[in-house]
Design an enzyme around this catalytic site. Sequence first.
Site, mmCIF file in Angstrom:
data_model
loop_
_atom_site.group_PDB
_atom_site.id
_atom_site.type_symbol
_atom_site.label_atom_id
_atom_site.label_comp_id
_atom_site.label_asym_id
_atom_site.label_seq_id
_atom_site.Cartn_x
_atom_site.Cartn_y
_atom_site.Cartn_z
ATOM 1 C CB ALA A 75 -0.046 1.564 -6.619
ATOM 2 C CB THR A 76 -0.187 6.964 -8.228
ATOM 3 O OG1 THR A 76 -0.475 6.243 -9.429
ATOM 4 C CG2 THR A 76 0.528 8.261 -8.560
ATOM 5 C CG ASN A 155 3.344 -0.997 -15.908
ATOM 6 O OD1 ASN A 155 4.458 -0.951 -15.393
ATOM 7 N ND2 ASN A 155 2.901 -0.059 -16.725
ATOM 8 C CD GLN A 183 0.302 -4.789 -13.734
ATOM 9 O OE1 GLN A 183 -0.252 -5.827 -14.077
ATOM 10 N NE2 GLN A 183 -0.237 -3.606 -13.949
ATOM 11 C CG HIS A 205 -7.405 -0.044 -9.990
ATOM 12 N ND1 HIS A 205 -7.212 -0.039 -11.352
ATOM 13 C CD2 HIS A 205 -6.454 0.742 -9.468
ATOM 14 C CE1 HIS A 205 -6.173 0.736 -11.636
ATOM 15 N NE2 HIS A 205 -5.698 1.219 -10.513
ATOM 16 C CB THR A 244 -11.756 10.705 6.600
ATOM 17 O OG1 THR A 244 -11.773 11.834 7.471
ATOM 18 C CG2 THR A 244 -12.903 9.759 6.933
ATOM 19 C CB CYS A 330 0.272 6.085 -18.346
ATOM 20 S SG CYS A 330 -0.169 4.866 -17.131
HETATM 21 C C1 PLP Z 1 -1.475 0.538 -12.061
HETATM 22 C C2 PLP Z 1 -0.074 0.667 -11.580
HETATM 23 C C3 PLP Z 1 0.305 1.712 -10.727
HETATM 24 C C4 PLP Z 1 -0.643 2.802 -10.307
HETATM 25 O O1 PLP Z 1 -1.595 2.345 -9.400
HETATM 26 P P1 PLP Z 1 -2.860 3.234 -9.043
HETATM 27 O O2 PLP Z 1 -3.477 2.560 -7.869
HETATM 28 O O3 PLP Z 1 -3.734 3.193 -10.260
HETATM 29 O O4 PLP Z 1 -2.387 4.614 -8.733
HETATM 30 C C5 PLP Z 1 1.607 1.737 -10.285
HETATM 31 N N1 PLP Z 1 2.499 0.800 -10.647
HETATM 32 C C6 PLP Z 1 2.171 -0.213 -11.469
HETATM 33 C C7 PLP Z 1 3.200 -1.230 -11.836
HETATM 34 C C8 PLP Z 1 0.882 -0.308 -11.966
HETATM 35 O O5 PLP Z 1 0.572 -1.312 -12.794
#
Ligand code: PLP
Length: 406
Positions: A75-76, A155, A183, A205, A244, A330
């Site tokens: 998600a980053t 989060n 979330q 994840h 890929t 973080c």
């Molecule tokens: C965990 C999280 C992210 C980052 O996701 P990743 O897949 O670990 O890069 C971004 N936004 C929120 C709200 C999150 O909880």
Amino acid sequence: MTDQQHIYLDYAATCPVDPAVLQHMLPFFTEHFGNAASRTHAFGWEAEEAVSRARAQVAAVIGADAKEIAFTSGATEANNLALKGVAEFLKDKGNHVITVVTEHKAILDTGKHLERNGAEVTYLSVGSDGLVSMQALADAIRPETVLVSVMFANNETGVVQPIAEIGALCRSKGIMFHTDAVQAYGKVPIDVNEMNIDLMSISAHKIYGPKGVGALYVRRRRPRVRIAPQIHGGGHERGNRSGTLNVPGIVGFGAAAELAKTSMAQEAARTLELREHLRTRLEAEIPDTIVNGSLEQRLPGTLNVSFAYVEGESLLMGLKGIAVSSGSACTSASLEPSYVLKAMGLDDELAHSSLRISVGRFTTRAELDSVADRIRDQVERLRAMSPLWEMVQEGIDLKSIEWAHH
Ligand SMILES: *Cc1c(COP(=O)(O)O)cnc(C)c1O
């Protein structure tokens, strides 16, 4: 989830891979190892078929079409792609972006990057309940606004924003609407059409899939959303994200999404009951327990609490073996009080003494009972040593005291 000495209550940070999800993934490391982009042989076709299935599974959770899912490394990356991709593609239309001070760092840092590149970014504040005001959002919109990005659920606190209202406002103004739904995805019902969501970031994840895989939902119809790719090289994912594909990871994401969809109602009810059991115990047994953020507009499994007159670091030390987070996962290494809680008006002390406790699929009531006992005992122990707590018990108003500063 417990091993010998540890109780895991940090599902908002990450989840274990569900054993059923892992079983779906395993053959794609060794047996079915093909490159999903290989068009000339069965190894490639097999991988491509598995990816297509996963795409449909991930899309089905949010009422999207499979074609609208672009897989990323997480998600980053999806947040980076959404913000940079829209800002770049629409740079001739306007250069103004609106987001919120309590967003994940992947949004805030990307916003800073856009500003360094000449965009203007408005960061909306939130109320003490953690919610953005629709009026403040409406007031912030300008003719040159091209994108609004508001997270679905926070989060740190679990507070859920009024996403459908924001979507409707953005659609009426012809502004793109992105939401970081990491979330909320798979935890609460989401419909991208009903909610007028144009772009959405999600991550495997956080829903019992593997780390290192996520997706950006990109609306294809009414309206068709176009973004500028940020990773070039081969035009995978309809040109939105080259590279890929992580086939085993994507297969796991799909399996996790399907599990989340079929078990959502039941799991939401179960985690809500667990969270409420913990919350009511903490509030009943520990005076001056403060729940941070709206209790009503909140994810089922996330609780954020502060304990007045207790030092946060000492509390965490006293909770060894219990995996919870304090402040933001973080940034907690920096010992800075959480920027999310500070934005909600908490003072440094209360922000420091906060715990985020997030329950999940493998949490049991017995675990929460033992955690409630431990937290109560530690808060009592720390308060017994606190001169401030003693003064408060004697009825002294701390605000009336003139402290000597050295
Ligand atoms: C965990 C999280 C992210 C980052 O996701 P990743 O897949 O670990 O890069 C971004 N936004 C929120 C709200 C999150 O909880």
